[in-house]
Design a protein around this motif. Structure first.
Motif, PDB file in Angstrom:
ATOM      1  N   GLY A  25       0.812  -1.214   0.000  1.00  0.00           N
ATOM      2  CA  GLY A  25       0.000   0.000   0.000  1.00  0.00           C
ATOM      3  C   GLY A  25       0.845   1.263   0.000  1.00  0.00           C
ATOM      4  N   LEU A  26       1.813   1.338   0.887  1.00  0.00           N
ATOM      5  CA  LEU A  26       2.606   2.565   0.996  1.00  0.00           C
ATOM      6  C   LEU A  26       3.564   2.726  -0.184  1.00  0.00           C
ATOM      7  CD1 LEU A  26       3.073   2.470   4.842  1.00  0.00           C
ATOM      8  CD2 LEU A  26       1.852   4.216   3.545  1.00  0.00           C
ATOM      9  N   PHE A  27       4.134   1.631  -0.665  1.00  0.00           N
ATOM     10  CA  PHE A  27       4.944   1.727  -1.877  1.00  0.00           C
ATOM     11  C   PHE A  27       4.057   2.121  -3.055  1.00  0.00           C
ATOM     12  CE2 PHE A  27       8.584   0.139   0.211  1.00  0.00           C
ATOM     13  CZ  PHE A  27       9.661   0.233  -0.653  1.00  0.00           C
ATOM     14  N   GLY A  28       2.835   1.627  -3.042  1.00  0.00           N
ATOM     15  CA  GLY A  28       1.918   1.912  -4.149  1.00  0.00           C
ATOM     16  C   GLY A  28       1.502   3.365  -4.236  1.00  0.00           C
ATOM     17  N   ILE A  29       1.593   4.118  -3.131  1.00  0.00           N
ATOM     18  CA  ILE A  29       1.276   5.553  -3.170  1.00  0.00           C
ATOM     19  C   ILE A  29       2.534   6.403  -3.093  1.00  0.00           C
ATOM     20  CG2 ILE A  29      -1.039   5.256  -2.218  1.00  0.00           C
ATOM     21  CD1 ILE A  29       0.076   6.196   0.493  1.00  0.00           C
ATOM     22  N   GLY A  30       3.696   5.749  -3.225  1.00  0.00           N
ATOM     23  CA  GLY A  30       4.959   6.492  -3.285  1.00  0.00           C
ATOM     24  C   GLY A  30       5.543   6.893  -1.951  1.00  0.00           C
ATOM     25  N   GLN A  31       5.085   6.296  -0.869  1.00  0.00           N
ATOM     26  CA  GLN A  31       5.611   6.627   0.467  1.00  0.00           C
ATOM     27  C   GLN A  31       6.798   5.723   0.789  1.00  0.00           C
ATOM     28  OE1 GLN A  31       4.831   9.013   2.524  1.00  0.00           O
ATOM     29  NE2 GLN A  31       2.776   9.702   2.066  1.00  0.00           N
ATOM     30  N   LEU A  32       7.908   5.929   0.085  1.00  0.00           N
ATOM     31  CA  LEU A  32       9.092   5.093   0.272  1.00  0.00           C
ATOM     32  C   LEU A  32      10.012   5.691   1.329  1.00  0.00           C
ATOM     33  CD1 LEU A  32       7.960   4.352  -2.579  1.00  0.00           C
ATOM     34  CD2 LEU A  32      10.320   3.869  -3.255  1.00  0.00           C
ATOM     35  N   PRO A  33      10.783   4.859   2.046  1.00  0.00           N
ATOM     36  CA  PRO A  33      11.773   5.397   2.978  1.00  0.00           C
ATOM     37  C   PRO A  33      12.836   6.182   2.231  1.00  0.00           C
ATOM     38  CG  PRO A  33      11.444   3.041   3.311  1.00  0.00           C
ATOM     39  CD  PRO A  33      10.781   3.390   2.027  1.00  0.00           C
ATOM     40  N   THR A  34      13.331   7.248   2.851  1.00  0.00           N
ATOM     41  CA  THR A  34      14.394   8.053   2.250  1.00  0.00           C
ATOM     42  C   THR A  34      15.472   8.292   3.297  1.00  0.00           C
ATOM     43  OG1 THR A  34      13.234  10.098   2.849  1.00  0.00           O
ATOM     44  CG2 THR A  34      12.861   9.235   0.642  1.00  0.00           C
ATOM     45  N   GLY A  35      16.717   7.935   2.965  1.00  0.00           N
ATOM     46  CA  GLY A  35      17.812   8.139   3.903  1.00  0.00           C
ATOM     47  C   GLY A  35      17.533   7.450   5.225  1.00  0.00           C
ATOM     48  N   ASP A  36      17.634   8.219   6.317  1.00  0.00           N
ATOM     49  CA  ASP A  36      17.348   7.642   7.634  1.00  0.00           C
ATOM     50  C   ASP A  36      15.903   7.866   8.055  1.00  0.00           C
ATOM     51  OD1 ASP A  36      17.481  10.362   7.933  1.00  0.00           O
ATOM     52  OD2 ASP A  36      18.711  10.334   9.741  1.00  0.00           O
ATOM     53  N   LYS A  37      15.089   8.391   7.148  1.00  0.00           N
ATOM     54  CA  LYS A  37      13.684   8.647   7.471  1.00  0.00           C
ATOM     55  C   LYS A  37      12.813   7.485   6.984  1.00  0.00           C
ATOM     56  CE  LYS A  37      14.100  13.704   7.353  1.00  0.00           C
ATOM     57  NZ  LYS A  37      13.615  14.959   6.722  1.00  0.00           N
ATOM     58  N   ASP A  38      12.102   6.898   7.923  1.00  0.00           N
ATOM     59  CA  ASP A  38      11.227   5.765   7.609  1.00  0.00           C
ATOM     60  C   ASP A  38      10.022   5.836   8.543  1.00  0.00           C
ATOM     61  OD1 ASP A  38      10.152   3.429   6.693  1.00  0.00           O
ATOM     62  OD2 ASP A  38      11.662   2.111   7.570  1.00  0.00           O
ATOM     63  N   PRO A  39       9.168   6.857   8.347  1.00  0.00           N
ATOM     64  CA  PRO A  39       8.086   7.102   9.317  1.00  0.00           C
ATOM     65  C   PRO A  39       7.095   5.955   9.457  1.00  0.00           C
ATOM     66  CG  PRO A  39       7.762   8.399   7.319  1.00  0.00           C
ATOM     67  CD  PRO A  39       9.137   7.813   7.237  1.00  0.00           C
ATOM     68  N   PHE A  40       6.960   5.124   8.441  1.00  0.00           N
ATOM     69  CA  PHE A  40       6.013   4.015   8.512  1.00  0.00           C
ATOM     70  C   PHE A  40       6.711   2.679   8.813  1.00  0.00           C
ATOM     71  CE2 PHE A  40       4.046   7.219   5.773  1.00  0.00           C
ATOM     72  CZ  PHE A  40       2.826   7.386   6.418  1.00  0.00           C
ATOM     73  N   ALA A  41       7.986   2.756   9.202  1.00  0.00           N
ATOM     74  CA  ALA A  41       8.755   1.554   9.584  1.00  0.00           C
ATOM     75  C   ALA A  41       8.722   0.477   8.504  1.00  0.00           C
ATOM     76  CB  ALA A  41       8.232   0.996  10.909  1.00  0.00           C
TER      77      ALA A  41
END
Length: 713
Positions: free
Chosen positions: A488-504
């Protein structure tokens, strides 16, 4: 050059306990590194960090009063700019020399050296070493600037006009080189030799430090402070164990709690307390969490890991009669436990099923809908996973059919109810208990135990090293829940960036990987991702390619962390094995193969074959024409392949990867002979194609377990 030991202490108001250890380590390491960079310490210097609730300090051995002078070479400018046609200094060069404290007399001694495409002039000079006062001031300023401070606060100095920004108001600065004060300043403070001990129990105030080496002893004896974070932590552990042992109990093991409590006290005093046994009717996770999170207490467990009604506190004072401290803490914890009991009792008045409609009112994500919609997606994905497990079961008997129908029903029910405890009072108060409380409430309602366990376990593994789901239903729902999040999150473009991963998402990916690997499930990762897509309909774009790359990267990192070499990991993952349960066995097989005497030669030959085949355009024949095998070496290689490949393939199909690779080791001699005596790119097209076909067969035979060319040096 003579040296003495150095002590620097910054005395402040109570520092943030969760940040204290990092603050202490950063303060000492940055300051010591700066001194070393300035030539004031040596490789033999020893750095000792101190950190207590009200101080950051560092002790450094063998610190010089003045750094040695050093020669430096400084680039001036290109020769074409520095000298005129007659070789005389230009005004630009003289101006540059003047800025560096030199004059025209230095010109004959300037050195020429290439600098890129041109030639430049360089000035050699001696730079006076920094004095300790200069170097320490620079080091302290740098150390304070680089502290990992969560949030700065602004406060006024004593003059009533000046403002200072720091993590907490600072009230004292000590800097001693041996027994002498070093003239430095920071945060409006001037260094001296006086400090302050325990807020209530110091025997002397102020404490006048005699020299740098007496700091730890004077703080303990006169200030009632154990200044070292590690020593204070070890003392707390000792006292906890000493208090629990006579009772036959064990303090709860929690490293983060231990660190936080160490950051709250300067001289620990462990005391035994208790609460009313009737509170033990509340799930122990609730009681443990409220005692740890709210009160910083250490619950005591019996030999079976069950919570008892006794607990330990770590006090910062040591009165002759500690009864008032004990009674005060017992009185404080009682309302907390009463709240937990109230929440538990109230929550059980409603069933989990009755809470399902409420999930439609809880937003999960603006682009992915509510928790209710999410639960339906998890149900659909769980059903797809059960179907994949069913198709992978051979033979598929009537008994297996019945088992899968039961598993599907349980997974559907668990997925439907898994998120309902988010609406309970207990989870509202303690979000860390989500899943755990759902399991308790499910058992209270009499739901079959497999469903209750699945509801409790569907978040597992929650962190590195956490246990995996305990039963098949929990495994299916846990996989479905994590795949729903990732897809779901990859499908809406919410990918982790650098050290930021708000959705774990990294944690979710590692959870999927661990379940597939450690439970050795017969599931194809790519098929799993594809099976999750229909649950989203038109809600998302297809993220399969990006997600699989992400999962592969996470898997590679995990395997390297487990001790496998980068070469071993690359060799196995180059084939992108979709059944992850096979990966550990493939890695062990590759490691065993690499230890064989034939391995290096075969890996190099494999790399050579790969490079040759990459350049081939068009299809190669799948069968070798033995009539076109003219050279003895190619005949021998073809014969060896015909004999060895069936054996290696059979072992591969039995998942005995190590034996499969050992069988291939026998190809070393014919492979070496082939490359020594056969021209692959023969002028005759048919001959060339036949030899390439032979190499293709060799390549396919050797690279079923892993891409062995990755092992080549």
């Amino acid at each position: 050059m003579s040296t003495q030991n150095l002590l620097v202490e910054l005395f402040v108001e109570e520092l943030p306990p969760k940040a204290l250890r990092k603050l202490g380590d950063a303060f000492s390491s940055v300051l010591a590194a700066s001194l070393k960079a300035q030539g004031l310490t040596s490789e033999a210097s020893v750095v000792t960090s101190f950190a207590s609730p009200r101080r950051l300090a560092v002790h450094v051995t063998q610190v010089a009063a003045k750094a040695a002078d050093r020669s430096v070479q400084q680039k001036l400018m290109p020769v074409a700019v520095a000298l005129d046609a007659g070789g005389n200094a230009t005004p630009a060069l003289l101006k540059k020399l003047a800025a560096l404290g030199a004059d025209a007399s230095a010109v004959p001694n300037l050195k020429r050296a290439p600098d890129g495409k041109a030639e430049a002039l360089f000035l050699d000079s001696m730079v006076a070493g920094a004095t300790l006062a200069e170097g320490l001031q620079k080091a302290l300023d740098e150390s304070l600037a680089k502290l990992p401070i969560p949030k700065l606060m602004t406060y006024q100095l004593g003059d009533g006009w000046s403002d200072v920004k720091f993590v907490r108001p600072a009230h004292g600065l000590v800097a001693l080189h041996g027994g002498e004060v070093v003239a430095i300043s920071a945060l409006g403070l001037t260094a001296g030799r006086n400090t302050t001990g325990h807020r209530f129990e110091a025997g002397v105030s102020p404490i006048v430090l005699s020299d740098a080496d007496s700091y730890e002893k004077q703080m303990a004896e006169q200030g009632a402070v154990i200044a070292s974070f590690d020593a204070r932590r070890a003392e707390i552990v000792r006292q906890l164990q000493a208090a629990a042992a006579p009772l036959g109990l064990t303090p709860i093991d929690d490293e983060a709690l231990l660190d936080e409590v160490t950051a709250l006290v300067e001289r620990p005093n462990v005391l035994l307390c208790q609460f009313e046994p009737e509170f033990l009717g509340v799930p122990q996770e609730c009681l443990i969490l409220t005692m740890k999170a709210n009160q910083k207490y250490f619950p005591l467990l019996d030999a079976k890991g069950k919570l008892t009604h006794q607990f330990l506190i770590v006090s910062n004072i040591s009165p002759a009669d500690a009864s008032a401290v004990v009674q005060g803490n017992e009185r404080v914890v009682r309302p907390r436990l009463s709240d937990a009991k109230f929440f538990f009792d109230q929550d059980r008045k409603k069933t989990l099923e009755s809470r399902v409609p409420g999930l439609d009112k809880v937003v999960y994500h603006g682009k992915l809908g509510t928790q209710g919609e999410r639960s339906e997606r998890v149900r659909a994905i769980a059903h797809a996973i059960v179907n994949q497990l069913r198709m992978a079961t051979v033979p598929y008997t009537a008994e297996a059919k019945d088992e899968f129908e039961v598993l599907d029903a349980k997974a559907q029910q668990a997925a439907r109810l898994a998120k309902t405890d988010l609406l309970t009072d207990m989870v509202g108060e303690f979000p860390e208990l989500q899943g755990i409380m759902g399991g308790y409430y499910a058992r209270h309602e009499g739901l079959r135990d497999g469903v209750a366990i699945a509801i409790e376990d569907h978040y597992k593994p929650r962190f590195a090293g956490d246990a995996l789901p305990r039963n098949h239903t929990g495994t299916v729902v846990a996989l479905a829940d994590k795949l729903e999040t990732l897809v779901g999150l990859f499908g809406i473009g919410q990918l982790p960036t650098g050290d930021k991963d708000p959705f774990a998402l990294r944690r979710h990916a590692l959870g999927v990987i661990r379940i597939l690997v450690e439970k050795n499930l017969p599931l194809d990762l790519a098929a799993l991702v594809e099976s999750a897509l229909p649950a989203f309909g038109e809600l998302i774009a297809n993220p399969a390619e990006a997600l699989l790359i992400f999962m592969q990267d996470r898997l590679a990192v995990t395997l390297r962390d487990q001790g496998y070499s980068a070469q071993e990991v690359d060799a196995v993952l180059a084939l992108a094995p979709q059944r992850l349960g096979d990966v550990p066995r493939r890695l062990e097989a590759v490691r065993a193969f690499a230890a064989l005497p034939e391995a290096a030669s075969l890996a190099a030959a494999n790399k050579r074959v790969s490079n040759i085949l990459k350049k081939v355009e068009g299809e190669l024949p799948s069968a070798v024409d033995t009539g076109l095998l003219k050279e003895a070496a190619e005949q021998q290689l073809n014969a060896a392949l015909a004999q060895i490949r069936p054996q290696a393939d059979s072992l591969f199909e039995q998942h005995d990867y190590a034996a499969s690779l050992r069988a291939l080791a026998a190809l070393k001699a014919p492979v070496d002979a082939f490359f020594d005596g056969v021209m692959v790119n023969a002028e005759d097209a048919a001959l060339r194609a036949n030899r390439l076909g032979l190499l293709k067969n060799l390549h396919e035979a050797m690279n079923r377990v892993a891409d062995l060319s990755r092992l080549a040096a």
